[in-house]
Write an enzyme that holds these catalytic residues in place. Structure first.
Site, mmCIF file in Angstrom:
data_model
loop_
_atom_site.group_PDB
_atom_site.id
_atom_site.type_symbol
_atom_site.label_atom_id
_atom_site.label_comp_id
_atom_site.label_asym_id
_atom_site.label_seq_id
_atom_site.Cartn_x
_atom_site.Cartn_y
_atom_site.Cartn_z
ATOM 1 N N SER A 54 97.048 10.851 -9.795
ATOM 2 C CA SER A 54 97.250 9.238 -10.310
ATOM 3 C C SER A 54 96.542 9.174 -11.594
ATOM 4 C CB SER A 54 97.146 8.438 -9.326
ATOM 5 O OG SER A 54 97.073 7.096 -9.855
ATOM 6 N N ARG A 71 109.219 25.160 -19.905
ATOM 7 C CA ARG A 71 110.633 25.624 -19.995
ATOM 8 C C ARG A 71 111.268 25.639 -21.537
ATOM 9 N NH1 ARG A 71 115.402 21.850 -17.608
ATOM 10 N NH2 ARG A 71 114.488 20.571 -18.967
ATOM 11 N N ARG A 115 112.495 -5.232 -8.587
ATOM 12 C CA ARG A 115 112.769 -4.349 -9.916
ATOM 13 C C ARG A 115 114.194 -4.053 -9.648
ATOM 14 N NH1 ARG A 115 108.373 0.213 -11.164
ATOM 15 N NH2 ARG A 115 106.395 -0.813 -10.602
ATOM 16 N N HIS A 135 100.161 5.246 -2.081
ATOM 17 C CA HIS A 135 99.385 4.745 -3.407
ATOM 18 C C HIS A 135 100.505 4.220 -4.476
ATOM 19 C CE1 HIS A 135 98.611 5.453 -7.704
ATOM 20 N NE2 HIS A 135 97.466 5.478 -7.327
ATOM 21 N N ASN A 136 101.392 4.444 -4.642
ATOM 22 C CA ASN A 136 102.581 4.253 -5.521
ATOM 23 C C ASN A 136 103.275 2.922 -5.015
ATOM 24 O OD1 ASN A 136 101.910 6.342 -6.863
ATOM 25 N ND2 ASN A 136 104.109 6.709 -7.726
ATOM 26 N N GLY A 176 104.602 23.212 -17.455
ATOM 27 C CA GLY A 176 105.185 21.967 -17.753
ATOM 28 C C GLY A 176 104.238 21.005 -18.667
ATOM 29 N N GLU A 234 100.787 0.331 -5.540
ATOM 30 C CA GLU A 234 100.984 -0.095 -6.966
ATOM 31 C C GLU A 234 102.352 -0.831 -7.419
ATOM 32 O OE1 GLU A 234 100.847 3.697 -9.558
ATOM 33 O OE2 GLU A 234 102.660 2.856 -10.405
ATOM 34 N N LYS A 254 100.134 9.869 -1.867
ATOM 35 C CA LYS A 254 100.158 9.500 -3.232
ATOM 36 C C LYS A 254 101.604 8.747 -3.218
ATOM 37 C CE LYS A 254 100.635 9.217 -7.731
ATOM 38 N NZ LYS A 254 101.580 9.427 -8.620
ATOM 39 N N GLY A 274 97.977 8.469 -14.972
ATOM 40 C CA GLY A 274 98.755 8.408 -16.258
ATOM 41 C C GLY A 274 98.286 9.698 -17.069
ATOM 42 N N LYS A 294 108.846 17.619 -13.624
ATOM 43 C CA LYS A 294 109.886 16.307 -13.269
ATOM 44 C C LYS A 294 110.252 16.527 -11.645
ATOM 45 C CE LYS A 294 113.770 14.117 -14.538
ATOM 46 N NZ LYS A 294 114.902 14.545 -13.391
ATOM 47 N N ALA A 295 109.862 15.855 -10.791
ATOM 48 C CA ALA A 295 110.221 15.818 -9.362
ATOM 49 C C ALA A 295 111.632 15.393 -9.289
ATOM 50 C CB ALA A 295 109.399 14.845 -8.671
ATOM 51 N N ASN A 343 105.244 14.387 -8.487
ATOM 52 C CA ASN A 343 105.535 13.315 -7.690
ATOM 53 C C ASN A 343 106.457 13.779 -6.581
ATOM 54 O OD1 ASN A 343 103.466 11.405 -8.101
ATOM 55 N ND2 ASN A 343 105.096 10.273 -9.780
ATOM 56 N N MET A 397 101.577 14.758 -18.739
ATOM 57 C CA MET A 397 100.671 14.842 -17.839
ATOM 58 C C MET A 397 100.029 16.247 -18.051
ATOM 59 S SD MET A 397 100.143 12.281 -15.962
ATOM 60 C CE MET A 397 99.426 12.696 -14.548
#
Ligand code: NDP
Length: 514
Positions: free
Chosen positions: A162, A40, A320, A218-219, A16, A222, A215, A164, A86-87, A136, A20
C-alpha cells in the site's frame, strides 16, 4: 540501447513495469539491492532502461527483454522474483496474468503482431528462488497459488503493498503472507524497502493468504474513510454554501487534530486546488463518478461470507456504484425532488462544523472497527464454514503498527488502536477500548454525531457511509435488537422455529395463548 542490459548477478527480478513496479525497482536499488526490470510489453522495458540509465542507481538496475535472460542472472540461492502485474478477479477470470506468469507461461509483446511465448517462471527460476506476488490479488487466488507452489516444493509469498506510486518509490507498507521460510529468505529486503515508522512498516503477516487478506481489509477501510470524508465535504458545501477553498481550512484543522492521517491530508490539499485550465476549484471540474476496483468489493463479499458486519465499508462501495449511474441520476434529479435546504446563522455554522467533525471522527473509528473485527473473525473462522476456510493467525497490534507508515490508511488513530490490541489481543471491537469509548460515550460528542447525521438526512443529502457508521454504533451497543420479530416472522411463514430467552434449545414455534 539494447533492452537486455545485464552484468553479473542480481538479487531480484521485478516483473511488471507499471507505476508501482518501476518505482519499486528504484526503491530496492536505492537500498543497495541489484534489480532486473522486465515487462510483458518490451517497449515499456526499453523506455524504462533509458530513463534509469540517467539515474544515480543505474549501476544497480538492469533490464531484460524476457524472463529467460533475467533468470540466468538471478542470484542462487537467495534470489527473488517480485511480480507487480494487474490482478485478476478470481470469480470472473479464474486464471489470470499472475497464474500464466507463474505456472503456464507468459508472453513478451514486441508489437501487436509479434507476440512471443515465454516459459512459466516455475520452469525458469533457479532452485531456492522466492516468488512474490505483490499484486492486489484476491486471498482465494493466493491460497490456491500457495498450494501450487508448495506442491512443487517452491517458496512463495503473497503480499499486499500500500502507498500508491509514491509509496512504492519512497517506502510503502508491505503486508507479506506465505511460509515463514519464504519470509526468512526475503524479509530483510522487503523491510529495507518499506516505510520506517516505529520500525519497518513490513512484518510477516502469517501463513497462506494472510497478507492479501489483510491488504483487502486495508482497502475496505480505505473505501469507508474516503466516502465519509467525501460526504462531509459535499454536505458542508451544500448546507453552508461553501466553495472547496472554504472547506480547506476546516479540513486542515481536523487533520492537525485527532482526524489526522493521509486521507484527511490529501482531501485537505484537494479542497485547496484550482484547475489551471479554467481557474475554477479543482473539485468543481471533476466528474462525480467513481470507479470501484476489486479489493473494496471483495472486502464486503468476504465479510458477508464470514458473517461480519461492515456497514460503513459496504455503504462506501454502494455509494461508488450509485455514482457510476451518472446519466440516470441526472435524469432522476429532474423528476424526484428533495427539500429546500435549511439556512444557518453565523453561530449555527460554527456548531454545525464542529458536529460534522465529530460525525466524521465517529465514521473513521467505525471503519477501522469493522476492518479489525473482520480480521479477528477470519482467524476464528472454522475451515470451509461460512465460506471461510482461512488458515492463519494475525497479530492485530502489529498490523496497526505497520499501517502507520507508507500506506493510504496511515492515521493518528492507529496508535491507540495498536495500544488497545497490545493490552487486550482479543478485543472484540476497538470502540470498546477506553481511548475510543470515552470519546464516543461523551454526551456532547454523541449529540453532535447524531445532529450532523440528522441534518444530512433532513436536508436530503447523501449520508451513506456516515449514516451507516452511526447505525453500526447503535446496533452494536443495543443489547436487545428487533431480531426477535424476525425470528417470529420466519416461524410464522415457514415454521423455521426460534430460540427463547427463558429456555435452552432451538425449534420453538409460535403458540398463541388462546
Ligand atoms: P496496473 O495494475 O495497471 O498493471 C500494469 C502492469 O501489469 C503492466 O506491467 C502490464 O504489462 C502488466 N500486465 C497487465 N496484464 C498482463 C498480462 N496479461 N500479462 C503480463 N503482464 C500484464 O499497474 P500498477 O502499477 O498500478 O499496479 C500493479 C499491481 O500493483 C496491480 O496488481 C495493482 O492492483 C497493485 N497495486 C497498485 C497500487 C496503485 O496505487 N497503483 C497500489 C497497490 C497495489 P504491459 O505493459 O505489457 O501491459
Amino acid at each position: 540501447m539494447a533492452v537486455t542490459n545485464l552484468d553479473g548477478e542480481y538479487d531480484l527480478i521485478l516483473y511488471g513495469l507499471g507505476v508501482m513496479g518501476e518505482n519499486f525497482i528504484r526503491n530496492f536499488a536505492r537500498n543497495g539491492y541489484r534489480v532486473i526490470g522486465v515487462n510483458r510489453t518490451v517497449s515499456v522495458t526499453e523506455r524504462f532502461a533509458q530513463e534509469v540509465a540517467e539515474e544515480p542507481i543505474a549501476d544497480r538496475v538492469g533490464t531484460a527483454e524476457t524472463l529467460v535472460e533475467a533468470c540466468k542472472h538471478l542470484k542462487s540461492p537467495g534470489g527473488a522474483v517480485l511480480a507487480m502485474v494487474k490482478a485478476n478477479d478470481p470469480v470472473n477470470e479464474p486464471w489470470g496474468p499472475n497464474d500464466q506468469l507463474f505456472f503456464s507461461g507468459s508472453q513478451a509483446k514486441y508489437s501487436d503482431t509479434d507476440v512471443r511465448d515465454v516459459p512459466a517462471l516455475v520452469e525458469l527460476v533457479p532452485e531456492g528462488t522466492v516468488i512474490i506476488d505483490a499484486a492486489n490479488s484476491h486471498p482465494r487466488s493466493t491460497k490456491k497459488r500457495c498450494g501450487e507452489f508448495a506442491e512443487r516444493g517452491m517458496l512463495f509469498i503473497g503480499t499486499g503493498v500500500s502507498g500508491g506510486s509514491e509509496g512504492a518509490l519512497k517506502g510503502p507498507c508491505i503486508m507479506p503472507g506465505g511460509t515463514s521460510e519464504a519470509y526468512d529468505a526475503v524479509g530483510e529486503m522487503l523491510e529495507a524497502a518499506a516505510a520506517q515508522v516505529d520500525g519497518p512498516c513490513c512484518t510477516y503477516i502469517g501463513d497462506n493468504e494472510a497478507g492479501h487478506f489483510v491488504k483487502n481489509v486495508h482497502n475496505g477501510i480505505e473505501y469507508g474513510i474516503m466516502a465519509a470524508i467525501s460526504e462531509t465535504y459535499h454536505a458542508l458545501a451544500a448546507l453552508l454554501d461553501y466553495a472547496p477553498e472554504q472547506i480547506h481550512p476546516i479540513f486542515a484543522e481536523w487533520n492537525a487534530g485527532r482526524h489526522g492521517g493521509y486521507l484527511m491530508e490529501i482531501s485537505t490539499e484537494i479542497c485547496g486546488m484550482t484547475d489551471a485550465e479554467t481557474g475554477k476549484p479543482m473539485l468543481d471540474v471533476i466528474l462525480d463518478r467513481a470507479g470501484q476496483k476489486g479489493t473494496g468489493k471483495w472486502t464486503s463479499q468476504i465479510a458477508f461470507d464470514l458473517g461480519v458486519p461492515v456497514p460503513t465499508i459496504a455503504a462506501a462501495l454502494q455509494a461508488r456504484i450509485m455514482s457510476s449511474f451518472k446519466p440516470a441520476r441526472v435524469a432522476a434529479s429532474e423528476k424526484l425532488q428533495g427539500v429546500a435546504l435549511d439556512g444557518f446563522s453565523a453561530d449555527a455554522k460554527d456548531r454545525l462544523i464542529e458536529a460534522a467533525g465529530d460525525a466524521l471522527y465517529g465514521a473513521m473509528v467505525a471503519a477501522y472497527a469493522q476492518g479489525f473485527w473482520l480480521m479477528s473473525e477470519a482467524m476464528d473462522a472454522e475451515p470451509a464454514e461460512n465460506g471461510g476456510d482461512y488458515d492463519f493467525t494475525l497479530e492485530l497490534d502489529e498490523i496497526a503498527r505497520i499501517w502507520k507508515g507508507g500506506c493510504i490508511i496511515r492515521a493518528k488513530m492507529l496508535d491507540p488502536i495498536r495500544e488497545a490490541f497490545q493490552q487486550e489481543p482479543d478485543l472484540h471491537n476497538i470502540m470498546l477500548a477506553p481511548h475510543f469509548s470515552e470519546v464516543i460515550n461523551d454526551a456532547g460528542f454523541q449529540k453532535n454525531w447524531r445532529w450532523w447525521v440528522r441534518t444530512m438526512v433532513e436536508n436530503g443529502l447523501p449520508a451513506d457511509a456516515i449514516g451507516a457508521s452511526l447505525n453500526y454504533f447503535d446496533t452494536y451497543r443495543t443489547g436487545r435488537l428487533p431480531a426477535n420479530m424476525i425470528q417470529a416472522q420466519r416461524d410464522r411463514f415457514g415454521e423455521h422455529g426460534f430460540e427463547r430467552v427463558d429456555k435452552e434449545g432451538k425449534g420453538f414455534h409460535l403458540t398463541p395463548a388462546d
